[in-house]
Scaffold this active site. Structure first.
Site, PDB file in Angstrom:
ATOM      1  N   HIS A 171       0.978  -1.069   0.004  1.00  0.00           N
ATOM      2  CA  HIS A 171       0.049  -0.053   0.070  1.00  0.00           C
ATOM      3  C   HIS A 171       0.982   1.199  -0.064  1.00  0.00           C
ATOM      4  CE1 HIS A 171      -3.679  -2.390   1.904  1.00  0.00           C
ATOM      5  NE2 HIS A 171      -3.639  -2.386   0.551  1.00  0.00           N
ATOM      6  N   LYS A 179       4.990   1.589   1.022  1.00  0.00           N
ATOM      7  CA  LYS A 179       6.030   1.285  -0.306  1.00  0.00           C
ATOM      8  C   LYS A 179       7.482   1.619   0.142  1.00  0.00           C
ATOM      9  CE  LYS A 179       2.720   2.274  -3.981  1.00  0.00           C
ATOM     10  NZ  LYS A 179       2.228   1.073  -3.799  1.00  0.00           N
ATOM     11  N   THR A 239       2.666  -5.253  -8.229  1.00  0.00           N
ATOM     12  CA  THR A 239       1.722  -4.334  -8.793  1.00  0.00           C
ATOM     13  C   THR A 239       2.643  -3.015  -9.190  1.00  0.00           C
ATOM     14  OG1 THR A 239       1.143  -3.659  -6.429  1.00  0.00           O
ATOM     15  CG2 THR A 239      -0.527  -5.185  -7.406  1.00  0.00           C
ATOM     16  N   GLY A 240       1.955  -2.326 -10.238  1.00  0.00           N
ATOM     17  CA  GLY A 240       2.537  -1.287 -11.103  1.00  0.00           C
ATOM     18  C   GLY A 240       3.485  -0.378 -10.402  1.00  0.00           C
ATOM     19  N   THR A 241       2.962   0.536  -9.569  1.00  0.00           N
ATOM     20  CA  THR A 241       3.680   1.488  -8.846  1.00  0.00           C
ATOM     21  C   THR A 241       4.844   0.920  -7.987  1.00  0.00           C
ATOM     22  OG1 THR A 241       1.915   3.105  -8.932  1.00  0.00           O
ATOM     23  CG2 THR A 241       3.576   3.690  -7.513  1.00  0.00           C
ATOM     24  N   THR A 242       4.533  -0.111  -7.114  1.00  0.00           N
ATOM     25  CA  THR A 242       5.347  -0.708  -6.285  1.00  0.00           C
ATOM     26  C   THR A 242       6.547  -1.347  -7.013  1.00  0.00           C
ATOM     27  OG1 THR A 242       3.544  -1.229  -4.497  1.00  0.00           O
ATOM     28  CG2 THR A 242       5.488  -2.585  -4.579  1.00  0.00           C
ATOM     29  N   SER A 260      -1.623  -1.242 -11.345  1.00  0.00           N
ATOM     30  CA  SER A 260      -1.604  -0.650 -10.103  1.00  0.00           C
ATOM     31  C   SER A 260      -2.646  -1.358  -9.329  1.00  0.00           C
ATOM     32  CB  SER A 260      -1.837   0.801 -10.098  1.00  0.00           C
ATOM     33  OG  SER A 260      -1.993   1.474  -8.614  1.00  0.00           O
ATOM     34  N   GLY A 261      -2.570  -1.703  -7.980  1.00  0.00           N
ATOM     35  CA  GLY A 261      -3.517  -2.247  -7.309  1.00  0.00           C
ATOM     36  C   GLY A 261      -4.970  -1.936  -7.442  1.00  0.00           C
ATOM     37  N   ASP A 265      -4.047  -6.260  -8.110  1.00  0.00           N
ATOM     38  CA  ASP A 265      -3.998  -7.166  -7.205  1.00  0.00           C
ATOM     39  C   ASP A 265      -4.868  -8.424  -7.658  1.00  0.00           C
ATOM     40  OD1 ASP A 265      -3.223  -5.727  -5.131  1.00  0.00           O
ATOM     41  OD2 ASP A 265      -5.042  -4.763  -4.543  1.00  0.00           O
ATOM     42  N   ASP A 282      -1.496  -1.666   4.656  1.00  0.00           N
ATOM     43  CA  ASP A 282      -1.525  -0.777   5.732  1.00  0.00           C
ATOM     44  C   ASP A 282      -2.830  -0.987   6.479  1.00  0.00           C
ATOM     45  OD1 ASP A 282      -2.025   1.388   7.422  1.00  0.00           O
ATOM     46  OD2 ASP A 282      -1.589   3.030   5.743  1.00  0.00           O
ATOM     47  N   HIS A 342      -9.651  -0.198  -2.710  1.00  0.00           N
ATOM     48  CA  HIS A 342      -9.840  -1.397  -3.592  1.00  0.00           C
ATOM     49  C   HIS A 342      -9.741  -2.730  -2.453  1.00  0.00           C
ATOM     50  CE1 HIS A 342      -5.606  -0.560  -2.877  1.00  0.00           C
ATOM     51  NE2 HIS A 342      -5.251  -1.851  -3.314  1.00  0.00           N
ATOM     52  N   ASP A 359     -10.549  -6.148  -3.564  1.00  0.00           N
ATOM     53  CA  ASP A 359      -9.453  -6.858  -4.274  1.00  0.00           C
ATOM     54  C   ASP A 359      -8.460  -7.422  -3.587  1.00  0.00           C
ATOM     55  OD1 ASP A 359     -11.026  -6.060  -6.318  1.00  0.00           O
ATOM     56  OD2 ASP A 359      -9.625  -4.344  -6.774  1.00  0.00           O
ATOM     57  N   ARG A 394      -7.572 -14.369  -0.334  1.00  0.00           N
ATOM     58  CA  ARG A 394      -8.079 -15.559  -0.276  1.00  0.00           C
ATOM     59  C   ARG A 394      -7.509 -16.488  -1.375  1.00  0.00           C
ATOM     60  NH1 ARG A 394     -11.681 -18.005  -3.322  1.00  0.00           N
ATOM     61  NH2 ARG A 394     -13.235 -19.277  -2.394  1.00  0.00           N
TER      62      ARG A 394
END
Length: 151
Positions: free
Chosen positions: A16, A20, A42-45, A62-63, A68, A88, A95, A98, A104
């Protein structure tokens, strides 16, 4: 049904926004171990980890834009077998459904997932990081046949 996680792990890295920097610092501290594995996120991370560490991290969306869910789909396909997700717990996430779906599916497919630094530290230093690991999951084809025969 038994599946095998190989010696070279397919590791998803997710964080989150407020976590990051923590994940980047963790990746820096564990760079020697991580460089032996395939990394995605995920994208930004993914972009931030690559820029900060030089580790190659394949980025998905991105999430909040479906990243996700993309990682979850890769788990189902057997192309992600280990997740590090610095979440976080104190900030509402738009989201969140997601994220819950990703957690799960990791449980359904019995793959390691760390939601914080302490768990990530325990997992990455495990002797299983350098060996294969067999784990048992539901035989989904058999499950579908059984369900279809009862409907």
């Amino acid at each position: 049904m038994t599946l095998t996680i190989g010696k070279k792990k397919n590791i998803a890295l997710i964080a989150h926004d407020s976590k990051k920097r923590d994940l980047i610092a963790w990746c820096n501290a564990n760079q020697e171990i991580l460089k032996s594995h395939f990394l995605c996120g995920t994208g930004t991370t993914a972009l931030m980890i690559t820029e900060a560490t030089g580790l190659p991290v394949k980025g998905y969306n991105s999430g909040p834009l479906g990243g996700d869910q993309q990682i979850g789909a890769k788990i189902v396909e057997g192309r992600v077998d280990f997740v590090i997700f610095f979440s976080d717990p104190l900030t509402a996430q738009p989201h969140d459904p997601d994220v819950k779906a990703l957690l799960r599916i990791a449980q359904v497919y019995d793959i390691p997932i760390a939601n914080n630094k302490a768990t990530a530290d325990f997992l990455i230093t495990s002797p299983l990081m350098t060996s294969e690991y067999d784990h048992t999951v539901i035989d989904f084809h058999q499950n579908i046949r059984e369900r279809a025969s009862t409907l």
